[in-house]
Write an enzyme that holds these catalytic residues in place. Sequence first.
Site, mmCIF file in Angstrom:
data_model
loop_
_atom_site.group_PDB
_atom_site.id
_atom_site.type_symbol
_atom_site.label_atom_id
_atom_site.label_comp_id
_atom_site.label_asym_id
_atom_site.label_seq_id
_atom_site.Cartn_x
_atom_site.Cartn_y
_atom_site.Cartn_z
ATOM 1 N N ARG A 158 39.480 -7.130 -29.366
ATOM 2 C CA ARG A 158 40.400 -7.162 -30.519
ATOM 3 C C ARG A 158 40.931 -5.763 -30.846
ATOM 4 O O ARG A 158 42.061 -5.624 -31.304
ATOM 5 C CB ARG A 158 39.702 -7.764 -31.732
ATOM 6 C CG ARG A 158 39.531 -9.251 -31.567
ATOM 7 C CD ARG A 158 38.909 -9.892 -32.774
ATOM 8 N NE ARG A 158 39.183 -11.314 -32.767
ATOM 9 C CZ ARG A 158 38.564 -12.185 -33.535
ATOM 10 N NH1 ARG A 158 37.644 -11.793 -34.366
ATOM 11 N NH2 ARG A 158 38.878 -13.458 -33.476
ATOM 12 N N LYS B 298 33.137 -31.222 -32.029
ATOM 13 C CA LYS B 298 33.485 -32.261 -32.999
ATOM 14 C C LYS B 298 34.913 -32.783 -32.930
ATOM 15 O O LYS B 298 35.856 -32.012 -32.878
ATOM 16 C CB LYS B 298 33.264 -31.708 -34.401
ATOM 17 C CG LYS B 298 31.815 -31.560 -34.753
ATOM 18 C CD LYS B 298 31.714 -31.406 -36.244
ATOM 19 C CE LYS B 298 30.325 -30.993 -36.679
ATOM 20 N NZ LYS B 298 30.401 -30.102 -37.818
ATOM 21 N N GLY C 207 37.985 -18.292 -29.534
ATOM 22 C CA GLY C 207 36.645 -18.848 -29.710
ATOM 23 C C GLY C 207 35.924 -19.080 -28.400
ATOM 24 O O GLY C 207 35.940 -18.242 -27.501
ATOM 25 N N GLY D 45 40.636 -20.103 -34.974
ATOM 26 C CA GLY D 45 41.106 -20.959 -36.071
ATOM 27 C C GLY D 45 42.619 -20.925 -36.191
ATOM 28 O O GLY D 45 43.265 -21.961 -36.375
#
Length: 397
Positions: A37, A200, A354, A377
């Site tokens: 990053r 999920k 992620g 996200g």
Amino acid sequence: MNKKGLKDINIKNKKVLVRCDFNVPIDSDGNITDDIRIVSALPTINYLLENGAAVILMSHLGRPAGEPNPKYSLLPVAKRLEQLMKKEIIFEDCDVVVDESVKNDAKKLMPGQIMLLQNTRYKKEETKNGEELAENLASLADIYVNDAFGTAHRAHSSNVGVCKFLPSSVGFLVEKEISIMGKAISNPERPLTAILGGSKVSDKINVIENLLNIADNVIIGGGMSFTFLHAMGNNVGKSLLEEDKVELAKNILAKAKEKNVSLYLPLDVVVAKEFKNDTEFYNCDVNSIPSDYMGLDIGQKTIELFSDVIKKSKTIIWNGPMGVFEMDNFAKGTNELALEISKNSQAVSIIGGGDSAAAVEKAGLADKMTHISTGGGASLEFLEGKVLPGIDAVNDK
Ligand code: AMP
């Protein structure tokens, strides 16, 4: 892109406040364990310096819950930046982020110099988009640049609030993220294949729904595939299952058919006796999962099926691992797909942040992909078709 970029603003002899995403992992000894990053922010910082600006950097790091906490200090980031840039970084270790002393130092900052503020989340107003903090941050500079894609899905003082007080643009990193992902979802080279995995269904439901309107192929693997397999009448044993999402899974299967999207699910899986690496495991078809076993990876036939779809794709968007890739015995599906994507040099390949990004990096394939998003996200919300507030707030061209 309709947002102003760095080339649309005059930065010579200006003080430029840049929101970066320096939210890097730091181990218990205070060492940065992955600096991607920070490295990703360098093109914007270097461009500003080379074009006569004085640069004031800011970021959050972790979740200090609105209070100063040395564990979340940006000091290690200042040191790593200094090593990478071979240049002094004036680090403002201020518990309230901006005070009179920081304001004085900012006033004295000369073109070519770099200052780094302390963690913006030392102030609790940050995550509430508090106006006073935004105004204080903005008071340090003449122009604001948003180069933090990872927080673009949040409306905070340091990315949305500041835009009220300063002319603004996006930086090169944000521009790259939204132009590559924007093209992939609005005007892709086809066939467009979306690969979705992870634990999920509930986390990815909006992405699946949106991608059904856009993609030619949707591949579903990982823990979330078992809710779909159950919806199709398979016994999934002790595999992850979201009972309350079974109806939704049925609707998605029907919608895919209606929209002529080819939806691929595992044909076989690697089942294990227990949720750990060293346990009994074997490959079995999805219609014969024993009740006391759980599926922890996609199986060999599935790897071949998914690989075949990947080979024929011109745009590939991947978000979420195909199995419990953190355990070596269940990482094969994820690694093989990463390899297959990397071999398709004809395709634009986009890896959501992620876990999929971590898997690609672990496999040493990062430089073979067109784009690895720096925001998990944020990239998910982008793929859901949502407006990201951090980008929306920036001035239009
Ligand atoms: P997510 O954060 O939703 O993208 O999920 C990533 C996590 O899903 C990783 O930690 C994986 O270990 C986990 N995962 C993937 N496949 C499975 C599976 N079959 N069973 C349980 N967890 C899984």
